[in-house]
Design a protein around this motif. Structure first.
Motif, PDB file in Angstrom:
ATOM      1  N   THR A 133       0.833  -1.206   0.000  1.00 61.17           N
ATOM      2  CA  THR A 133       0.000   0.000   0.000  1.00 61.17           C
ATOM      3  C   THR A 133       0.867   1.255   0.000  1.00 61.17           C
ATOM      4  OG1 THR A 133      -1.755  -1.140   1.204  1.00 61.17           O
ATOM      5  CG2 THR A 133      -1.792   1.254   1.255  1.00 61.17           C
ATOM      6  N   VAL A 162       1.948   1.906  -3.433  1.00 61.38           N
ATOM      7  CA  VAL A 162       0.853   2.455  -4.235  1.00 61.38           C
ATOM      8  C   VAL A 162       0.644   3.929  -3.921  1.00 61.38           C
ATOM      9  CG1 VAL A 162      -1.634   2.355  -4.641  1.00 61.38           C
ATOM     10  CG2 VAL A 162      -0.312   0.242  -4.515  1.00 61.38           C
ATOM     11  N   VAL A 163       0.706   4.295  -2.639  1.00 62.06           N
ATOM     12  CA  VAL A 163       0.523   5.683  -2.233  1.00 62.06           C
ATOM     13  C   VAL A 163       1.599   6.567  -2.860  1.00 62.06           C
ATOM     14  CG1 VAL A 163       0.685   7.270  -0.268  1.00 62.06           C
ATOM     15  CG2 VAL A 163      -0.739   5.230  -0.108  1.00 62.06           C
ATOM     16  N   VAL A 165       0.875   6.852  -6.611  1.00 63.09           N
ATOM     17  CA  VAL A 165      -0.265   7.726  -6.880  1.00 63.09           C
ATOM     18  C   VAL A 165       0.127   9.185  -6.681  1.00 63.09           C
ATOM     19  CG1 VAL A 165      -2.530   8.427  -5.994  1.00 63.09           C
ATOM     20  CG2 VAL A 165      -2.037   6.009  -6.409  1.00 63.09           C
ATOM     21  N   MET A 210       1.825   9.966  -9.876  1.00 70.12           N
ATOM     22  CA  MET A 210       0.955   9.895 -11.047  1.00 70.12           C
ATOM     23  C   MET A 210      -0.061  11.036 -11.070  1.00 70.12           C
ATOM     24  SD  MET A 210       2.120   7.455 -12.801  1.00 70.12           S
ATOM     25  CE  MET A 210       0.811   7.285 -14.019  1.00 70.12           C
ATOM     26  N   ALA A 211      -0.459  11.509  -9.892  1.00 68.86           N
ATOM     27  CA  ALA A 211      -1.392  12.638  -9.853  1.00 68.86           C
ATOM     28  C   ALA A 211      -0.796  13.852 -10.552  1.00 68.86           C
ATOM     29  CB  ALA A 211      -1.750  12.967  -8.406  1.00 68.86           C
ATOM     30  N   THR A 268      -8.114   3.009   0.963  1.00 67.18           N
ATOM     31  CA  THR A 268      -8.755   3.898  -0.012  1.00 67.18           C
ATOM     32  C   THR A 268      -8.551   5.360   0.346  1.00 67.18           C
ATOM     33  OG1 THR A 268     -10.442   2.212  -0.452  1.00 67.18           O
ATOM     34  CG2 THR A 268     -10.936   4.484  -1.115  1.00 67.18           C
ATOM     35  N   VAL A 308      -4.915   6.459  -0.386  1.00 69.93           N
ATOM     36  CA  VAL A 308      -4.620   6.606  -1.811  1.00 69.93           C
ATOM     37  C   VAL A 308      -5.261   7.884  -2.362  1.00 69.93           C
ATOM     38  CG1 VAL A 308      -5.018   5.613  -4.098  1.00 69.93           C
ATOM     39  CG2 VAL A 308      -4.290   4.144  -2.203  1.00 69.93           C
ATOM     40  N   LEU A 309      -6.521   8.129  -2.022  1.00 79.95           N
ATOM     41  CA  LEU A 309      -7.197   9.331  -2.512  1.00 79.95           C
ATOM     42  C   LEU A 309      -6.542  10.602  -1.961  1.00 79.95           C
ATOM     43  CD1 LEU A 309     -10.946   8.237  -2.304  1.00 79.95           C
ATOM     44  CD2 LEU A 309      -9.512   8.441  -4.347  1.00 79.95           C
ATOM     45  N   ALA A 318      -3.418  11.318  -3.797  1.00 77.08           N
ATOM     46  CA  ALA A 318      -3.693  11.869  -5.131  1.00 77.08           C
ATOM     47  C   ALA A 318      -3.970  13.368  -5.053  1.00 77.08           C
ATOM     48  CB  ALA A 318      -4.877  11.137  -5.758  1.00 77.08           C
TER      49      ALA A 318
END
Length: 435
Positions: free
Chosen positions: A40, A43-44, A47, A50-51, A93, A96-97, A100
């Motif tokens: 995770t 992924v964070v 992200v 990628m944002a 979730t 991650v949001l 972003a």
């Protein structure tokens, strides 16, 4: 510097100070403190990067249409909300949001601040303005990281929440300070953008037709790929696996990098500001090639552990020397290549190339640095020499004043010295200085 530049620099430094509180500890926070695991956390971090790739293609056009200040104010609020949300996120979730939102806000700040620096400076002061920003941002990041390290406690999630709240406040402080800046009037109008190429994609088509800018973007990608994209991935993996240094030594090496930047920045500035930018960038490639050779000795030279450790720290220090030479050359050159109506788009395009390099660099360098030690060093020695070759090639496309601003007889805020090839016949070249 004038009052406007001083306020922009102060806000930029304080926002970097806020980032320094969280950036070094983001992985630990997600993986260990919130107990969401290494996957995770990865992924964070992805992200977060990628944002930036998602928002930067649109940022420049908005800056040119609306002006950099409104864009910066919105970005600072968005980043602040992202920081607060991440500080309280305990689920996958939400984390991650929040990452972003935070990544998008901080990414938009970069070209907006750069454009404000351009609008509030002229050819004679722009080099020092960008060098000062780089110096203050590194100083802010370093101090923020040191102070944050005294606050964090992996057994107390609230201590990390405090870090994110401090970061959020610093973003709002950036917005508050820059909101007081009186920006000089500039012809930021939609007609200027459409006149560069027409239609929705006219601005991008005009930029892509500007060969000097395209070459500078390619050069920028290689610069960030070969240096910044390796700091916390490939070079760190190589240092621990091949050179056998302790992970804690990486912190010392990064501190040495920052120390060289802080100490050398203005000494270097005096040496390079009256020299050709392309030659300075070419010299950086040679310095970094030598740095990679030193790193090769650390991991492949079969010397003592003490020598290997000293070599790795020296590698990071040499990178810092090169960085202090790039700060007064590359960013001001982007501004000087841009037509007046497209400064924001040029800054955003370059920031996008930077972000792409920071995303691709760890993906390529991480596995190589961990297992393919010899090929890893050879690859990045060649990339560094590529910087030298690309810089010399770029120099042939620059006007004398673009390559060496000290040749300008009269300082001017006009940045439309060079127009994209397709726009030269459509847009008149300003000849009078703006005072």
């Amino acid at each position: 510097m004038g009052a406007a530049l001083r306020r922009i620099q102060l806000g930029s430094a304080l926002s970097a100070f806020g980032l320094g509180f969280t950036v070094p500890y983001l992985y630990v926070y997600v993986a260990q403190v919130r107990d969401l695991g290494a996957g995770t956390a990865g992924v964070v971090l992805a992200v977060f990067a990628m944002a930036a790739l998602a928002v930067l293609p649109f940022t420049g056009r908005v800056i040119d249409r609306r002006g950099p200040l409104p864009v910066l104010l919105v970005a600072s609020v968005v980043a602040s909300l992202g920081a607060v949300a991440l500080g309280f996120s305990s689920q996958v979730t939400a984390s991650v949001l929040s990452a972003a939102v935070l990544g998008a806000g901080t990414a938009v700040m970069q070209p907006a601040l750069a454009t404000m620096l351009v609008r509030c400076s002229d050819t004679g002061t722009r080099t020092r303005a960008f060098a000062m920003q780089f110096f203050l941002q590194n100083l802010g990041l370093g101090i923020g990281g040191l102070v944050g390290g005294q606050i964090v406690d992996t057994e107390r999630p609230a201590s990390f929440t405090l870090l994110f709240l401090i970061e959020a406040v610093m973003f709002l402080v950036l917005g508050a300070i820059t909101a007081t800046v009186r920006m000089p009037r500039t012809p930021v109008v939609a007609a200027g953008v459409s006149g560069a190429g027409g239609g929705a994609g006219g601005g991008m088509r005009a930029l892509l037709s500007h060969r000097a800018m395209v070459q500078l973007c390619v050069l920028g990608f290689v610069v960030f790929f070969a240096c910044y994209g390796q700091f916390e991935s490939g070079l760190a993996a190589y240092g621990t696996e091949a050179a056998g240094i302790e992970p804690s030594t990486l912190g010392i090496a990064l501190a040495a990098n920052t120390a060289v930047i802080v100490v050398a920045q203005f000494v270097v500035l005096r040496l390079v500001e009256r020299r050709r930018r392309s030659r300075v960038i070419a010299a950086v490639g040679l310095i970094w090639a030598f740095a990679w050779i030193v790193a090769g000795y650390a991991g492949l030279g079969h010397g003592s552990q003490t020598m290997a450790t000293a070599a790795m720290i020296s590698t990071y220090a040499l990178f810092g020397l090169g960085e202090s030479m790039l700060s007064p050359t590359v960013a001001p050159l982007v501004a000087d290549l841009a037509p007046e109506s497209m400064v924001g788009q040029y800054n955003s395009a370059f920031a996008l190339c930077k972000q792409l390099a920071l995303a691709v660099g760890p993906a390529v360098g991480g596995p190589m640095g961990a297992s393919l030690h010899g090929p890893y060093i050879v690859t990045f020695v060649l990339f560094s020499l590529g910087i030298t070759a690309l810089a010399l090639r770029l120099g042939r496309r620059l006007t004398p004043v673009q390559d060496q601003p000290s040749l300008a007889a009269v300082p001017s805020r006009v940045v439309a010295v060079s127009l994209p090839e397709g726009a030269a016949a459509e847009a008149p070249v300003p000849v009078a200085a703006v005072h």
